[in-house]
Design a protein around this motif. Structure first.
Motif, PDB file in Angstrom:
ATOM      1  N   ILE A 168       0.867  -1.169   0.000  1.00 55.55           N
ATOM      2  CA  ILE A 168       0.000   0.000   0.000  1.00 55.55           C
ATOM      3  C   ILE A 168       0.904   1.218   0.000  1.00 55.55           C
ATOM      4  N   LEU A 169       0.862   1.998  -1.078  1.00 55.15           N
ATOM      5  CA  LEU A 169       1.757   3.143  -1.200  1.00 55.15           C
ATOM      6  C   LEU A 169       1.234   4.371  -0.462  1.00 55.15           C
ATOM      7  N   SER A 170      -0.088   4.537  -0.469  1.00 55.06           N
ATOM      8  CA  SER A 170      -0.638   5.726   0.196  1.00 55.06           C
ATOM      9  C   SER A 170      -2.094   5.484   0.550  1.00 55.06           C
ATOM     10  N   GLU A 171      -2.578   6.287   1.461  1.00 56.84           N
ATOM     11  CA  GLU A 171      -3.996   6.236   1.792  1.00 56.84           C
ATOM     12  C   GLU A 171      -4.475   7.636   2.159  1.00 56.84           C
ATOM     13  N   LYS A 172      -5.744   7.867   1.850  1.00 55.75           N
ATOM     14  CA  LYS A 172      -6.329   9.157   2.196  1.00 55.75           C
ATOM     15  C   LYS A 172      -7.775   8.970   2.602  1.00 55.75           C
ATOM     16  N   LYS A 173      -8.250   9.860   3.456  1.00 56.43           N
ATOM     17  CA  LYS A 173      -9.619   9.808   3.926  1.00 56.43           C
ATOM     18  C   LYS A 173     -10.559  10.408   2.879  1.00 56.43           C
ATOM     19  N   VAL A 174     -11.703   9.770   2.712  1.00 54.73           N
ATOM     20  CA  VAL A 174     -12.762  10.314   1.858  1.00 54.73           C
ATOM     21  C   VAL A 174     -13.915  10.621   2.798  1.00 54.73           C
ATOM     22  N   ASP A 175     -13.854  11.783   3.423  1.00 54.41           N
ATOM     23  CA  ASP A 175     -14.783  12.120   4.497  1.00 54.41           C
ATOM     24  C   ASP A 175     -16.229  12.170   4.038  1.00 54.41           C
ATOM     25  N   ALA A 176     -16.457  12.505   2.782  1.00 54.14           N
ATOM     26  CA  ALA A 176     -17.827  12.656   2.286  1.00 54.14           C
ATOM     27  C   ALA A 176     -18.640  11.382   2.466  1.00 54.14           C
ATOM     28  N   ILE A 177     -17.978  10.221   2.398  1.00 53.51           N
ATOM     29  CA  ILE A 177     -18.698   8.958   2.535  1.00 53.51           C
ATOM     30  C   ILE A 177     -18.143   8.105   3.673  1.00 53.51           C
ATOM     31  N   GLY A 178     -17.291   8.672   4.510  1.00 50.99           N
ATOM     32  CA  GLY A 178     -16.732   7.912   5.619  1.00 50.99           C
ATOM     33  C   GLY A 178     -15.886   6.748   5.163  1.00 50.99           C
ATOM     34  N   ALA A 179     -15.055   6.973   4.152  1.00 48.32           N
ATOM     35  CA  ALA A 179     -14.265   5.893   3.572  1.00 48.32           C
ATOM     36  C   ALA A 179     -12.788   6.246   3.539  1.00 48.32           C
ATOM     37  N   THR A 180     -11.984   5.245   3.217  1.00 49.25           N
ATOM     38  CA  THR A 180     -10.542   5.429   3.038  1.00 49.25           C
ATOM     39  C   THR A 180     -10.161   4.924   1.655  1.00 49.25           C
ATOM     40  N   GLU A 181      -9.342   5.696   0.950  1.00 44.38           N
ATOM     41  CA  GLU A 181      -8.865   5.275  -0.372  1.00 44.38           C
ATOM     42  C   GLU A 181      -7.405   4.870  -0.290  1.00 44.38           C
ATOM     43  N   LEU A 182      -7.107   3.671  -0.752  1.00 44.72           N
ATOM     44  CA  LEU A 182      -5.742   3.156  -0.778  1.00 44.72           C
ATOM     45  C   LEU A 182      -5.235   3.135  -2.217  1.00 44.72           C
ATOM     46  N   THR A 183      -3.981   3.486  -2.399  1.00 41.78           N
ATOM     47  CA  THR A 183      -3.309   3.323  -3.692  1.00 41.78           C
ATOM     48  C   THR A 183      -2.244   2.259  -3.526  1.00 41.78           C
ATOM     49  N   VAL A 225      -8.206   1.129  -3.972  1.00 46.71           N
ATOM     50  CA  VAL A 225      -9.170   0.412  -3.145  1.00 46.71           C
ATOM     51  C   VAL A 225      -9.866   1.409  -2.239  1.00 46.71           C
ATOM     52  N   LEU A 226     -11.200   1.423  -2.279  1.00 45.68           N
ATOM     53  CA  LEU A 226     -11.982   2.245  -1.356  1.00 45.68           C
ATOM     54  C   LEU A 226     -12.601   1.343  -0.305  1.00 45.68           C
ATOM     55  N   LEU A 227     -12.396   1.697   0.956  1.00 43.65           N
ATOM     56  CA  LEU A 227     -12.910   0.924   2.079  1.00 43.65           C
ATOM     57  C   LEU A 227     -13.940   1.749   2.841  1.00 43.65           C
ATOM     58  N   LYS A 228     -15.192   1.272   2.885  1.00 41.05           N
ATOM     59  CA  LYS A 228     -16.226   1.963   3.653  1.00 41.05           C
ATOM     60  C   LYS A 228     -16.775   1.001   4.707  1.00 41.05           C
ATOM     61  N   PRO A 229     -16.314   1.147   5.969  1.00 39.59           N
ATOM     62  CA  PRO A 229     -16.851   0.311   7.037  1.00 39.59           C
ATOM     63  C   PRO A 229     -18.275   0.761   7.399  1.00 39.59           C
ATOM     64  N   THR A 230     -19.149  -0.210   7.702  1.00 40.29           N
ATOM     65  CA  THR A 230     -20.516   0.098   8.136  1.00 40.29           C
ATOM     66  C   THR A 230     -20.908  -0.839   9.266  1.00 40.29           C
ATOM     67  N   ASP A 231     -22.036  -0.514   9.910  1.00 38.10           N
ATOM     68  CA  ASP A 231     -22.569  -1.402  10.949  1.00 38.10           C
ATOM     69  C   ASP A 231     -23.978  -1.859  10.584  1.00 38.10           C
ATOM     70  N   PHE A 232     -24.324  -1.820   9.297  1.00 37.60           N
ATOM     71  CA  PHE A 232     -25.672  -2.178   8.869  1.00 37.60           C
ATOM     72  C   PHE A 232     -25.924  -3.670   9.001  1.00 37.60           C
ATOM     73  N   LYS A 233     -24.880  -4.469   8.812  1.00 39.54           N
ATOM     74  CA  LYS A 233     -24.932  -5.907   9.020  1.00 39.54           C
ATOM     75  C   LYS A 233     -23.748  -6.303   9.884  1.00 39.54           C
ATOM     76  N   ASN A 234     -23.947  -7.305  10.748  1.00 38.37           N
ATOM     77  CA  ASN A 234     -22.863  -7.729  11.637  1.00 38.37           C
ATOM     78  C   ASN A 234     -21.880  -8.677  10.966  1.00 38.37           C
ATOM     79  N   ASP A 235     -22.348  -9.396   9.954  1.00 40.96           N
ATOM     80  CA  ASP A 235     -21.551 -10.505   9.431  1.00 40.96           C
ATOM     81  C   ASP A 235     -21.458 -10.446   7.907  1.00 40.96           C
ATOM     82  N   GLN A 236     -21.325  -9.232   7.375  1.00 45.43           N
ATOM     83  CA  GLN A 236     -21.324  -9.094   5.916  1.00 45.43           C
ATOM     84  C   GLN A 236     -20.260  -8.116   5.435  1.00 45.43           C
TER      85      GLN A 236
END
Length: 952
Positions: A531-546, A553-564
């Protein structure tokens, strides 16, 4: 392609049941036994303590449960234990007709005011507000918001109006006759209906069911006197046959008081008519029927062994039900293996134990085998081969290795349900309570069901399962049915040959041999990238990895489902890059990903991953290629491994590829028998301006397909993945995913090329075009109208188009259904595309009587003209805004919405904070803005009219 064939075959099986348009069909009551197995003692399964079950003094039952998924919502249902079986001879069809009248005026909601009121509150008619009628039951559903006190309280008033306060005005009854007749036309007037009418005397022989189809008799529906339906309502809509079900984000005690306030005043008749239970008699000799029809496309044979059964009430019932499920699963896996082989004697085959004809007859089950063959001449061979699998299980049983696979899968599903217990949708609880009221089945709590499932899994032995399997083939209660094209009539097996096939299917069968491959999915882990870099994407509560290979890679953690955890990826290219000489092979590239991966064919892969929730696959669409998958957090590494395997080690399986192409040829050879298929092909061809790349696939196209070319194209599309973008959404910690991302995603191959898709010029025609297709035997027409054009694709324009579509949909429904009584469910559609070129399509579609085509098209275009002249009404705009707001509230707590939203924004180059602006854009919708939008986009400069009418 194989999946489509399977769905089609299952659809044919479903039509073998009972033609009953306009209502769902659920499983009803109970009766005696004819085939039994050794009784297993068990204890009653206790009801879930979290559901409050009560009964009013008038006999009405209620179920109440607090549940916060989705938040600020409730599911309200009214269930009645009445259906078409309760009708007198001169009332046939009036149970279903009564359901319709529930929406056409009641004591507190005259005329259509109920629908109007709910639409203003954001409840959609049809999608949310709905009902169904079957032989034994009628059920009304009302999902409703709970954050508006008045709307929520009104929900119970609406249920009470359905239960005992429908007005049944003569004028409204007469207007609804045409709608119900059109419902029958929309869902019938085809080969399935004609064949069903011949099958019913066989499938429901000697029972009241045979003469009480919920749709009723058309002649009677056109002429019955008003008192007949009023008497039906008065006799049968009574509280001692009704239940109110309420599940949602509310206070249980408050809801109980609302039920008492609204339903306590309802009374039962002084001399209530007895509600009788009806049965289906046994048959000692086989019942056989061979039916042909000119519009039937496939040769289908079914064998059923009817058996008495019962709902699950005890732990013994639960154990037996689980063993039946295991048998179905293991037989299904065996058929999957056969269907992968080039010498498979059928296009589709399935054997399973379950409710007879979808659960229409109380407490009656069937062990059923269905096969679809290429021709009438091969149907007997296909049937024998299908029956041989159940005979193989009967004679030799299943293997311990097969049982372990199905046990692992059941255990995984059980674990997931427990982990998601506080995120379970209210609708799933409703179904349990409906089954309890209508059938008497148990209502176990999630925790109890979890413990019972684990305990039962540990108890079940291979000997028990094999003993139960031996009871499935019986000497009595046999039914054999064949449905086939009329052109194949001379080559079909006779009734005597079908009975002989039934008796000889087990001759010469040998024991099953497990073909499992015992090796890891990946022989070794790839060399990890970084992973060369990462930055926050505050508009959607996500992190972008290069990543080091260029992938993002965009990572958006949620709590809508416990096991998904769900994910997908894309990069530009797709089949658009295939040359004109090779695009047929490129379009079959999906068969590569459907052939398994590495050394594992699909069935071997399923066995390898038994009990593992991690899954992933590859895709190549017209403009993109990439991956998609899902997993529980504990199994996410498996999903990553599958991505890497599909990218670097795809499977080239000649046998699977050739079998699919062979099956597809049968599909194409027969499809022109179906009027709807011919019509759909015409629509597709015209909308593509007859560009070869947009035309329906033909038999000659299949002859040009090469496995080598398809495989080479697949390899080319996944050789350079440096421009892929992955989006992950779900319950995860980013730091725990990063090692997997570096190992399996940052290691994917890249060639540092700049790639894009190509616009191959598959565009709709300009100007006014009219196409009429003459196909079909009965008085049934289909209409599709297109208003389309290029436009500037912007979020603001899209919202205005959506508002216009919603308003036009309301007006088309009011005009064509309510005023003209000429259609059942007209549809107004909107499709907008930005890539490869911005274009919009408005569609108006409906089915109707042939004589009414021109009148109804004129009426539809008149509504278009009116909305162009005046814009949408203020009331319809209010309905649109309410529905959009309510749907957005639900969407924002849904993982699938976020995955789709983020992917769409990235592909279209839109800001990721677009969802935050949607409310403001919706508020800008006004009468004037819809008028301007209609004037600009509902123009007839590009107008395409398609009509399907019976052949001359």
């Amino acid at each position: 392609m194989k999946r489509n064939l399977k769905i089609l075959a299952i659809g044919l099986v479903a039509h073998l049941a009972v033609y009953s348009p306009g209502y769902a069909q659920k499983k009803p009551v109970a009766k005696k036994a004819s085939t039994t197995v050794t009784k297993i003692n068990g204890t009653l399964i206790p009801n879930d303590p979290d559901v409050k079950i009560g009964k009013l003094s008038n006999g009405l039952t209620y179920y109440i449960r607090k549940n916060t998924e989705p938040k600020k919502r409730a599911e309200l249902y009214l269930a009645t234990r009445i259906g078409s079986l309760m009708e007198d001879d001169d009332q046939q069809g009036l149970a279903h007709f009564t359901e319709h009248m529930a929406f056409n005026g009641s004591k507190d909601f005259p005329k259509n005011e109920m629908i109007n009121y709910l639409q203003r509150a954001g409840v959609r008619f049809g999608a949310d507000l709905n009902a169904y009628t079957s032989f034994n039951q009628t059920v009304y559903q009302l999902p409703i918001p709970t954050d508006s006190v008045d709307v929520f309280k009104s929900g119970f008033k609406i249920l009470a109006n359905w239960a005992g306060k429908i007005i049944m005005e003569g004028e409204e009854i007469d207007k609804e006759r045409g709608v119900i007749i059109e419902e029958d036309r929309q869902r019938g007037k085809n080969a399935q209906e004609r064949m069903s009418k011949q099958l019913l005397p066989l499938l429901l022989k000697g029972s009241r069911y045979e003469n009480r189809l919920p749709i009723g008799k058309i002649a009677l529906l056109q002429t019955f006197k008003h008192d007949k339906i009023r008497n039906f309502y008065k006799d049968w809509y009574r509280p001692n046959l009704q239940a109110v079900i309420a599940v949602g984000d509310f206070d249980v005690n408050e809801v109980e008081q609302l039920i008492k306030q609204n339903f306590s005043e309802l009374t039962n008749p002084a001399n209530p008519r007895p509600r009788l239970a009806y049965d289906l008699p046994d048959n000692k000799e086989p019942l056989v029927k061979v039916i042909t029809d000119p519009e039937q496309a496939y040769n289908v044979a079914m064998v059923m062994y009817k058996q008495r059964g019962g709902v699950t009430k005890t732990t013994a019932d639960f154990k037996k039900s689980m063993m039946y499920s295991m048998i179905n699963s293991m037989l299904g896996a065996r058929f999957q293996e056969i269907l992968q082989k080039g010498n498979a004697p059928f296009l589709f085959a399935q054997t399973s134990y379950g409710a007879y004809q979808g659960g229409l007859v109380p407490d009656l089950n069937a062990f059923q085998t269905t096969v679809v063959s290429a021709t009438g001449a091969t149907l007997e061979k296909a049937l024998i081969a299908g029956l041989a699998e159940s005979e193989r299980a009967n004679k030799f049983g299943f293997l311990q290795s097969e049982l372990e696979v199905t046990k692992k899968n059941i255990a995984a599903g059980n674990e997931k349900r427990l982990k998601e217990k506080d995120k379970t949708a209210s609708s799933s609880f409703v179904q349990k309570y409906l089954n309890n009221f209508l059938e008497g089945s148990s209502i176990a709590s999630t925790e109890y069901a979890y413990e019972l499932t684990n305990k039962t899994l540990a108890q079940i032995t291979l000997a028990e399962v094999n003993a139960l399997a031996k009871t499935l083939i019986t000497k009595e209660n046999q039914i054999i049915v064949v449905q086939a094209p009329e052109k194949d009539k001379a080559s079909l097996p006779t009734e005597a040959q079908l009975i002989a096939a039934l008796k000889s299917a087990g001759n010469g069968v040998t024991a099953y041999v497990d073909n499992s491959v015992n090796k890891p999915l990946l022989e070794k882990k790839p060399v990890a990238g970084k992973i060369l870099s990462e930055k926050k994407v505050d508009a959607i509560g996500a992190t972008e990895l290069t990543l080091s290979n260029g992938i993002k890679v965009l990572l958006k953690p949620t709590d809508f489902k416990n096991d998904q955890i769900i994910f997908s990826s894309f990069s530009k290219g797709g089949t658009s890059l295939a040359g004109n000489d090779d695009y047929q092979s490129a379009e079959m590239v999906s068969l590569i990903s459907q052939s398994g991966v590495g050394d594992f064919n699909p069935s071997q892969l399923n066995k390898l991953l038994a009990g593992n929730t991690g899954s992933a696959g590859s895709y190549v669409s017209e403009l993109y290629q990439g991956f998609s998958g899902s997993a529980a957090p504990k199994d996410i590494e498996t999903a990553f491994q599958m991505v890497y395997a599909y990218a670097t080690n795809p499977r080239k399986d000649v046998e699977i590829f050739n079998k699919n192409i062979s099956d597809y040829k049968v599909v194409l050879a027969n499809k022109n028998a179906n009027p709807s298929s011919v019509f759909a092909d015409t629509v597709q061809a015209v909308l593509a301006s007859y560009n070869k790349r947009g035309m329906p696939t033909t038999l000659s196209d299949l002859d040009k397909i090469s496995l080598d070319k398809a495989f080479a194209f697949y390899k080319d599309r996944f050789a350079d993945l440096g421009e892929q973008t992955f989006v992950f959404v779900g319950n995860f910690e980013a730091d725990k995913l990063k090692p997997f991302i570096e190992t399996y995603i940052a290691s994917l191959p890249t060639q540092n090329k700049k790639q894009n898709f190509v616009d191959n010029g598959v565009n709709p025609p300009v100007g006014k075009i009219s196409k009429t297709v003459y196909k079909g035997l009965e008085d049934k027409a289909a209409v599709e109208l297109y208003l389309h054009g290029d436009y500037e694709y912007t979020p603001e324009n899209n919202i205005q188009l959506e508002a216009l579509k919603a308003a036009l949909e309301i007006k088309i429904l009011e005009r064509l259904r309510e005023k003209e009584s000429g259609v059942y469910s007209p549809n107004v559609g909107l499709s907008v595309n930005k890539l490869p070129k911005s274009h919009y399509y408005f569609t108006i579609s409906f089915s109707c009587a042939t004589a009414n085509v021109e009148k109804l098209i004129a009426a539809a275009l008149d509504e278009v003209s009116k909305i162009k002249g005046s814009g949408a009404t203020a009331d319809d705009i209010k309905k649109f805004k309410s529905e959009e707001q309510r749907q957005m509230e639900l969407s924002l707590r849904n993982n699938n919405y976020w995955l789709s939203y983020i992917t769409s924004c990235l592909q279209n180059g839109e800001d990721l904070d677009l969802f935050q602006k949607e409310k403001q854009m919706i508020e800008k919708v006004t009468v004037e803005s819809t008028k301007a939008t209609a004037g600009k986009y509902l123009n007839e400069d590009n107008y395409i009219r398609f009509v399907l009418v019976p052949q001359k």
